[in-house]
Design an enzyme around this catalytic site. Structure first.
Site: not given
Ligand code: NDP
Length: 251
Positions: A12, A149, A162
């Site tokens: 995602r 972040s 976080y």
């Molecule tokens: P999303 O919630 O859209 O996607 C998160 C992804 O991480 C999913 O594919 C989810 O899949 C996976 N995931 C979560 N937990 C686990 C786990 N324990 N093991 C394996 N996979 C995991 O988040 P974003 O794309 O927005 O965020 C991506 C990164 O960017 C993160 O680290 C976030 O902190 C960082 N970030 C995002 C920002 C934003 O504004 N969106 C801003 C700053 C940083 P599944 O649930 O199936 O495991």
């Protein structure tokens, strides 16, 4: 054979956009997330062939080790690793198909939620880097991008845990870059601001957008371009690249 890139959190948001861009550039992509079906859905949307989906919780050491062994056996050595798996305040747990809340003011944060955040965002990246390095050191080359972040750089009230997980990732990235530079492995951190994904679904309606100099949330594809830049820049290591529409200037 084309480069193999492991994208943790590739099902995602930012990780999915990174997977798409890498596939368009001819990489084979191993998409990793907890939800196998969601990872598989990303795989079928990618350009080209030979991409694979893997289910793994990055916060669990044994699972990470097993998955990377499987990836190496079935797909070959890992050239690139992108750590985009992460959780924040509003978490969509696709395994349980529900949102839950992980952080907030420190006084209201439960210890078990602190552990979950730190284990996924910080320990998870440490574990996947360690596992991928076996491949990279063997082939004497590779590149890693950890997703941090701006909150990890600047802090944010209501996001102590976080923020700590992302600040920890910065120190980890710089130290690991020093450890492995002599083996031709580069490690960088990309620090996004507000990006339009599931993670920010509850924030987009608020007035927060007014604090962003460019006046809008970023798109995952805009972050993916910067990730690709770091992966493909052979003389950049141990750096933090901020992709935030200027948000950091206003924090
Ligand atoms: P999303 O919630 O859209 O996607 C998160 C992804 O991480 C999913 O594919 C989810 O899949 C996976 N995931 C979560 N937990 C686990 C786990 N324990 N093991 C394996 N996979 C995991 O988040 P974003 O794309 O927005 O965020 C991506 C990164 O960017 C993160 O680290 C976030 O902190 C960082 N970030 C995002 C920002 C934003 O504004 N969106 C801003 C700053 C940083 P599944 O649930 O199936 O495991």
């Amino acid at each position: 054979m084309s480069r193999l890139c492991v994208v943790c959190g590739g099902s995602r948001g930012i990780g999915r956009a990174v997977s798409k861009l890498l596939a368009e550039r001819g990489c084979r992509v191993a998409v990793v997330s907890r939800n196998q079906d969601a990872a598989q859905a990303t795989v079928v949307s990618l350009a080209g062939a030979d991409h694979m989906a893997f289910s793994c919780d990055v916060s669990k050491g044994e699972e990470v080790q097993n998955i990377f062994e499987t990836i190496q056996k079935t797909c070959g050595n890992v050239s690139y690793l992108v750590n985009a798996a992460g959780i924040n305040r509003c978490v969509l747990n696709t395994c349980m198909n529900q949102y839950s809340y992980r952080d907030g003011l420190l006084l209201r944060t439960r210890p078990e939620d602190m552990v979950a955040l730190l284990h996924t965002n910080l320990l998870g990246s440490m574990l996947t880097c360690k596992a991928a390095l076996r491949s990279m050191l063997h082939t004497q080359g590779g590149a890693i991008v950890n997703i941090g972040s701006v909150v990890g750089l600047k802090g944010n009230a209501g996001q102590c845990v976080y923020s700590a997980s992302k600040a920890g990732l910065e120190g980890f990235t710089r130290s690991l870059a020093k450890e492995v530079a002599s083996r031709n492995v580069r490690v960088n951190l990309l620090a996004p601001g507000f990006i339009r994904t599931d993670m920010t679904v509850g924030l987009r309606e608020g007035g927060g957008v007014r604090t962003i100099p460019l006046g809008r949330f970023g798109e995952p594809e805009e972050v993916a371009k910067a990730v690709l830049f770091l992966l493909e820049s052979p003389y950049i290591t141990g750096q933090v690249l901020v992709v935030d529409g200027g948000l950091q200037l206003a924090m």
